[in-house]
Design a protein around this motif. Structure first.
Motif, PDB file in Angstrom:
ATOM      1  N   VAL A   7       0.863  -1.179   0.000  1.00 14.41           N
ATOM      2  CA  VAL A   7       0.000   0.000   0.000  1.00 14.41           C
ATOM      3  C   VAL A   7       0.901   1.232   0.000  1.00 14.41           C
ATOM      4  O   VAL A   7       1.755   1.385   0.882  1.00 14.41           O
ATOM      5  N   ALA A   8       0.714   2.088  -1.003  1.00 15.55           N
ATOM      6  CA  ALA A   8       1.559   3.270  -1.153  1.00 15.55           C
ATOM      7  C   ALA A   8       0.709   4.532  -1.196  1.00 15.55           C
ATOM      8  O   ALA A   8      -0.394   4.538  -1.745  1.00 15.55           O
ATOM      9  N   VAL A   9       1.237   5.599  -0.630  1.00 14.59           N
ATOM     10  CA  VAL A   9       0.634   6.928  -0.701  1.00 14.59           C
ATOM     11  C   VAL A   9       1.620   7.834  -1.420  1.00 14.59           C
ATOM     12  O   VAL A   9       2.825   7.808  -1.129  1.00 14.59           O
ATOM     13  N   ILE A  10       1.116   8.635  -2.365  1.00 14.62           N
ATOM     14  CA  ILE A  10       1.981   9.520  -3.150  1.00 14.62           C
ATOM     15  C   ILE A  10       1.396  10.923  -3.136  1.00 14.62           C
ATOM     16  O   ILE A  10       0.294  11.153  -3.650  1.00 14.62           O
ATOM     17  N   THR A  11       2.091  11.878  -2.548  1.00 13.36           N
ATOM     18  CA  THR A  11       1.650  13.268  -2.629  1.00 13.36           C
ATOM     19  C   THR A  11       2.156  13.878  -3.931  1.00 13.36           C
ATOM     20  O   THR A  11       3.105  13.388  -4.538  1.00 13.36           O
ATOM     21  N   GLY A  12       1.514  14.947  -4.342  1.00  5.35           N
ATOM     22  CA  GLY A  12       1.820  15.493  -5.657  1.00  5.35           C
ATOM     23  C   GLY A  12       1.518  14.455  -6.722  1.00  5.35           C
ATOM     24  O   GLY A  12       2.244  14.318  -7.707  1.00  5.35           O
ATOM     25  N   GLY A  13       0.411  13.732  -6.537  1.00  4.54           N
ATOM     26  CA  GLY A  13       0.169  12.526  -7.327  1.00  4.54           C
ATOM     27  C   GLY A  13      -0.664  12.696  -8.572  1.00  4.54           C
ATOM     28  O   GLY A  13      -0.893  11.728  -9.289  1.00  4.54           O
ATOM     29  N   ASP A  77      -5.421  -0.643   6.648  1.00  5.09           N
ATOM     30  CA  ASP A  77      -4.786  -1.185   7.851  1.00  5.09           C
ATOM     31  C   ASP A  77      -3.277  -0.926   7.909  1.00  5.09           C
ATOM     32  O   ASP A  77      -2.664  -1.171   8.944  1.00  5.09           O
ATOM     33  N   ARG A  78      -2.707  -0.461   6.826  1.00  4.48           N
ATOM     34  CA  ARG A  78      -1.267  -0.184   6.854  1.00  4.48           C
ATOM     35  C   ARG A  78      -0.904   0.742   5.694  1.00  4.48           C
ATOM     36  O   ARG A  78      -1.641   0.867   4.721  1.00  4.48           O
ATOM     37  N   ILE A  79       0.244   1.388   5.822  1.00  2.00           N
ATOM     38  CA  ILE A  79       0.896   2.102   4.727  1.00  2.00           C
ATOM     39  C   ILE A  79       2.312   1.566   4.665  1.00  2.00           C
ATOM     40  O   ILE A  79       3.075   1.714   5.613  1.00  2.00           O
TER      41      ILE A  79
END
Length: 254
Positions: A7-13, A77-79
């Motif tokens: 699970v990934a989070v990307i800002t400026g996405g 549930d997770r990053i």
């Protein structure tokens, strides 16, 4: 770290480097990618196109960024990987760049990384595993002539990434810092002169380097491999490097 099932989070996405990384992560089999951007229309369009989640957030607002992390943790549930990627260019030197430009660049290129780390680290540390990828620039390792706020804040971003790695590496936290030169995005022209880049690369090619570096868990992500040699030369003889940069500046402003 392998990206499969992560699970990934990307800002400026919504575009450029962020969108290219999202595509690459999904191709590697990521379970979920959350795109974060200030532009609601752009981030939702990108999320719908790629099959990602979209979140509207001002990354210079710590409460907003913490809320994005909270919602993502509640849903998944997770990053596993947080890519603090949002950034913007700014010109000017010490005398002609007003204080508000310096402050905005500091908030975007340094404090947003700090806010992201504060938000995601507790859960990562509790699991004993997690990855932070912060986007800086080759300008932070070297210099961008004519852009004091950008150069200085990108340099600070690299130092923050170093500090995160030193402080939390023994707790299972991996850290990488992305330091490209010119990339064909809205932030960069098709060509840059005066030796300030070794070529404009495509964002998709940069994303491949990101994937490979994460797999090998190396600190520097260098889509322009020449930068490593420049940094080595700088470290070997800083006075000579500064002299060379002054000559480059004279050529640029002449």
């Amino acid at each position: 770290m392998e990206l499969k099932n992560k699970v990934a989070v990307i800002t400026g996405g919504s575009g450029g480097i962020g969108r290219a990384m999202a595509k690459a992560f999904l191709k590697e089999g990521a379970n979920a990618v959350v795109l974060v951007d200030l532009n609601e229309a752009a981030v939702m369009a990108a999320a719908n196109e790629l099959g990602c989640d979209g979140e509207v957030c001002d990354v210079t607002n710590e409460d907003q960024l913490a809320a994005v992390v909270k919602r993502t943790l509640e849903k998944y549930d997770r990053i596993d990987l947080f890519c603090s990627n949002a950034g913007a260019g700014a010109g000017g030197l010490l005398t002609d760049a007003p204080n508000d430009i310096w402050q905005k660049q500091w908030d975007l290129h340094v404090m947003s990384h700090l806010y992201a780390a504060r938000a995601v680290l507790p859960a990562m540390i509790e699991r004993g595993d997690g990855y932070l990828l912060n986007t800086a620039s080759a300008a932070g390792l070297l210099a961008a002539i004519g852009s004091g706020p950008y150069t200085v804040t990108k340099g600070a971003a690299i130092k923050l990434a170093e500090f995160l790695s030193i402080t939390h590496g023994d707790e299972g936290i991996k850290v990488s810092v992305l330091c490209p030169q010119g990339v064909n995005t809205a932030m960069a022209p098709r060509s840059l002169g005066d030796g300030q880049t070794d070529g404009i690369i495509e964002a998709d090619d940069l994303a491949k380097t990101v994937v490979n570096t994460i797999r090998e868990e190396r600190f520097y992500v260098l889509p322009h491999p020449e930068v490593e040699d420049y940094v080595r030369r700088k470290g070997n003889d800083i006075d000579r490097w500064l002299g060379g940069m002054r000559r480059l500046r004279r050529k640029s402003v002449g």
